[in-house]
Every structure is written in C-alpha cells, then in structure tokens.
Scaffold this motif. Structure first.
Motif, PDB file in Angstrom:
ATOM      1  N   ASN A   1       0.812  -1.227   0.000  1.00  0.00           N
ATOM      2  CA  ASN A   1       0.000   0.000   0.000  1.00  0.00           C
ATOM      3  C   ASN A   1       0.842   1.273   0.000  1.00  0.00           C
ATOM      4  N   ARG A   2       2.015   1.218  -0.595  1.00  0.00           N
ATOM      5  CA  ARG A   2       2.841   2.427  -0.672  1.00  0.00           C
ATOM      6  C   ARG A   2       2.164   3.445  -1.588  1.00  0.00           C
ATOM      7  N   ASP A   3       2.651   4.687  -1.507  1.00  0.00           N
ATOM      8  CA  ASP A   3       2.101   5.726  -2.368  1.00  0.00           C
ATOM      9  C   ASP A   3       2.378   5.383  -3.833  1.00  0.00           C
ATOM     10  N   PRO A   4       1.482   5.768  -4.713  1.00  0.00           N
ATOM     11  CA  PRO A   4       1.734   5.547  -6.143  1.00  0.00           C
ATOM     12  C   PRO A   4       2.985   6.287  -6.604  1.00  0.00           C
ATOM     13  N   LYS A   5       3.719   5.656  -7.520  1.00  0.00           N
ATOM     14  CA  LYS A   5       4.874   6.316  -8.121  1.00  0.00           C
ATOM     15  C   LYS A   5       4.408   7.190  -9.290  1.00  0.00           C
ATOM     16  N   ALA A   6       5.260   8.153  -9.600  1.00  0.00           N
ATOM     17  CA  ALA A   6       4.903   9.104 -10.652  1.00  0.00           C
ATOM     18  C   ALA A   6       4.590   8.417 -11.974  1.00  0.00           C
ATOM     19  N   GLU A   7       5.438   7.480 -12.361  1.00  0.00           N
ATOM     20  CA  GLU A   7       5.234   6.833 -13.657  1.00  0.00           C
ATOM     21  C   GLU A   7       3.984   5.957 -13.658  1.00  0.00           C
ATOM     22  N   GLU A   8       3.651   5.401 -12.497  1.00  0.00           N
ATOM     23  CA  GLU A   8       2.429   4.590 -12.414  1.00  0.00           C
ATOM     24  C   GLU A   8       1.192   5.450 -12.649  1.00  0.00           C
ATOM     25  N   VAL A   9       1.175   6.608 -12.021  1.00  0.00           N
ATOM     26  CA  VAL A   9       0.027   7.506 -12.208  1.00  0.00           C
ATOM     27  C   VAL A   9      -0.053   7.978 -13.657  1.00  0.00           C
ATOM     28  N   ALA A  10       1.093   8.306 -14.225  1.00  0.00           N
ATOM     29  CA  ALA A  10       1.093   8.793 -15.609  1.00  0.00           C
ATOM     30  C   ALA A  10       0.546   7.740 -16.574  1.00  0.00           C
ATOM     31  N   HIS A  11       0.911   6.498 -16.343  1.00  0.00           N
ATOM     32  CA  HIS A  11       0.434   5.427 -17.223  1.00  0.00           C
ATOM     33  C   HIS A  11      -1.047   5.131 -17.000  1.00  0.00           C
ATOM     34  N   CYS A  12      -1.491   5.249 -15.776  1.00  0.00           N
ATOM     35  CA  CYS A  12      -2.843   4.799 -15.434  1.00  0.00           C
ATOM     36  C   CYS A  12      -3.912   5.877 -15.614  1.00  0.00           C
ATOM     37  N   MET A  13      -3.522   7.123 -15.570  1.00  0.00           N
ATOM     38  CA  MET A  13      -4.502   8.208 -15.580  1.00  0.00           C
ATOM     39  C   MET A  13      -5.423   8.215 -16.805  1.00  0.00           C
ATOM     40  N   PRO A  14      -4.931   7.858 -18.002  1.00  0.00           N
ATOM     41  CA  PRO A  14      -5.845   7.866 -19.154  1.00  0.00           C
ATOM     42  C   PRO A  14      -7.070   6.958 -18.979  1.00  0.00           C
ATOM     43  N   TRP A  15      -6.907   5.869 -18.253  1.00  0.00           N
ATOM     44  CA  TRP A  15      -8.070   4.991 -18.023  1.00  0.00           C
ATOM     45  C   TRP A  15      -9.139   5.734 -17.227  1.00  0.00           C
ATOM     46  N   LEU A  16      -8.709   6.412 -16.182  1.00  0.00           N
ATOM     47  CA  LEU A  16      -9.666   7.172 -15.352  1.00  0.00           C
ATOM     48  C   LEU A  16     -10.255   8.343 -16.141  1.00  0.00           C
TER      49      LEU A  16
END
Ligand code: SF4
Length: 241
Positions: free
Chosen positions: A144-159
């Motif tokens: 449950n660590r904080d999201p990493k920058a690259e993870e958010v960047a990759h995932c944000m288009p889905w949201l």
C-alpha cells in the motif's frame, strides 16, 4: 471509533455550508511533489500517450484495463480494480489505489474504509449503487505504498476515459493522493478543501475531502468531511459547473 458511527444528516444543515466551511485546515500529511507532474518531467514520452483511449466504450475500456501492463504494478496485482457503480451517476468518487481487500475482490472500497464510505453516502441519501467509484490507480501498489509518478502517468488515461463516459455532475476526490494527482497540484489537502476545483478535461466541479481510511484513524475530522460532502451535494443541486 466505529464504522457505523457517522454524522447524522442534520448535524450540519446544507444551508450552513458556506458559512461553516473553514478556509483552510491543518494538513493531513506532509507535502511532496505531485506524482503526475514528476512523471511528466521524468518521461519525455510516457507509454500511456501511445494509448488512444478516447474512443473506447465501456466494454473495450474494461478489457484494456484488465490486460494492462503499462507499469510494473501488473506484476504484483491479483487483478485490476476497474471501478464500480452506476455508469450514468451524478456522483463520481475517486480514491487513491486498491488495497489488499480491493486487490482480492476486484472492487474499490470494500474494506473498513469502504464500509465507512458507504455510511458517508448513506448520510447523503445515496446508496453505493447510485454513485460510481474508481481510483487513480487500477492496480494495488505493494504494501500500500504511495503511487509512483510513472504509475500515475500510465494509469490516468483509463480514469480520464471513465470520467468522459460517465459525465458526472460532481467529482469527489478522497484523500491527498487522489486530490493532488487529479488536480495536478502540490497544495495540501487542507487547503484544497472547501472550494470547487476544475480539471481540463471536464466542466465537472471537483471537491476534495479526507480519505475514509484517514477518518478511521482520525474520527474528529469526520465533521470536516461532512462539511465537504454537503458542499458537494449543494454544488450538484445548484447545477454549478
Ligand atoms: S496500475 Fe494502471 S497502468 Fe499500471 S498496470 Fe495497472 S492498470 Fe496498467
């Protein structure tokens, strides 16, 4: 502190929202660089930019998310957590990322925090099925660590595509991670509360409040969260956009 304990609907009348909401409250966590902004700096061309999601319907979008391997979180997930609820909802609730329970069950907000979220919605005369619930990330970060920058960047288009498809009337961002990444700001959660925000892709107002998991640890903050919910309700009812 019990999950069932939530402020009654008459704890703070809706008409008092403007007067009661503080301009700024204490931060809930130390500030840190916003993940999405970091990612944009670190990666000249994030992989997600190659992913054209703007024409996907719900079925295609869900399939793409289920098969997604854009970041390393796919290696440790049990399954993706796409989102759940009414796809024509007025309310879109956005949290941070799946936890252990969510990773196991494939649904956001199903643990104790989820039960508290259900109580919060009930206090607004909303059932869980009336709203749509999603997270910034679709896969659980280890421990449950904080999201990493690259993870958010990759995932944000889905949201972002989910937001386009739902076209909600109000977006409620739960917690600092969700709020800062959605709004692309370093501003503390305390300073983001109590007012309307807007993101580029939609005219829908965004309102920020505490994450239910934080409220479980800090029940005295429930009153502030209730004020935020009433602000969201009032905003929706007034048709502000
Ligand atoms: S967190 Fe998002 S971008 Fe990363 S693998 Fe899961 S769905 Fe893909």
């Amino acid at each position: 502190m019990g999950i069932d304990v939530w402020l009654p609907k008459d704890a703070l009348p809706a008409e008092n929202v403007e007067l009661e909401i503080p301009q700024a409250v204490a931060d809930v966590a130390p500030e840190k660089p916003v993940a999405i902004a970091e990612a944009q700096q670190q990666q000249a061309e994030p992989a997600s930019l190659d992913t054209d999601v703007s024409t996907l319907d719900w079925e295609a979008l869900q399939t793409r998310v289920t098969e997604c391997r854009l970041c390393d979180l796919h290696k440790s997930r049990t399954q993706t957590v796409f989102g759940v609820g009414n796809r024509n909802a007025d309310w879109l609730i956005i949290g941070e990322a799946p936890g252990a329970d969510e990773d196991r069950q494939g649904e956001p907000f199903v643990g104790r925090a989820g039960q508290l979220l259900n109580s919060m919605l009930q206090a607004l005369d909303l059932a869980r099925e009336d709203v749509y619930i999603a997270n910034i990330l679709k896969c659980r970060p280890p421990q449950n660590r904080d999201p990493k920058a690259e993870e958010v960047a990759h995932c944000m288009p889905w949201l972002q595509r989910q937001i386009q498809l739902i076209q909600p009337k109000v977006i409620l961002a739960l917690g600092r991670i969700a709020a800062q990444n959605l709004l692309q700001t370093n501003t503390s959660l305390g300073r983001l509360r109590g007012r309307l925000h807007y993101i580029d892709m939609t005219p829908t107002p965004v309102i920020v409040t505490y994450h239910p998991a934080y409220l479980l640890r800090s029940p005295l903050e429930k009153r502030k969260s209730w004020e935020d919910l009433l602000l969201a309700k009032k905003t929706l009812e007034s048709g502000v956009s």
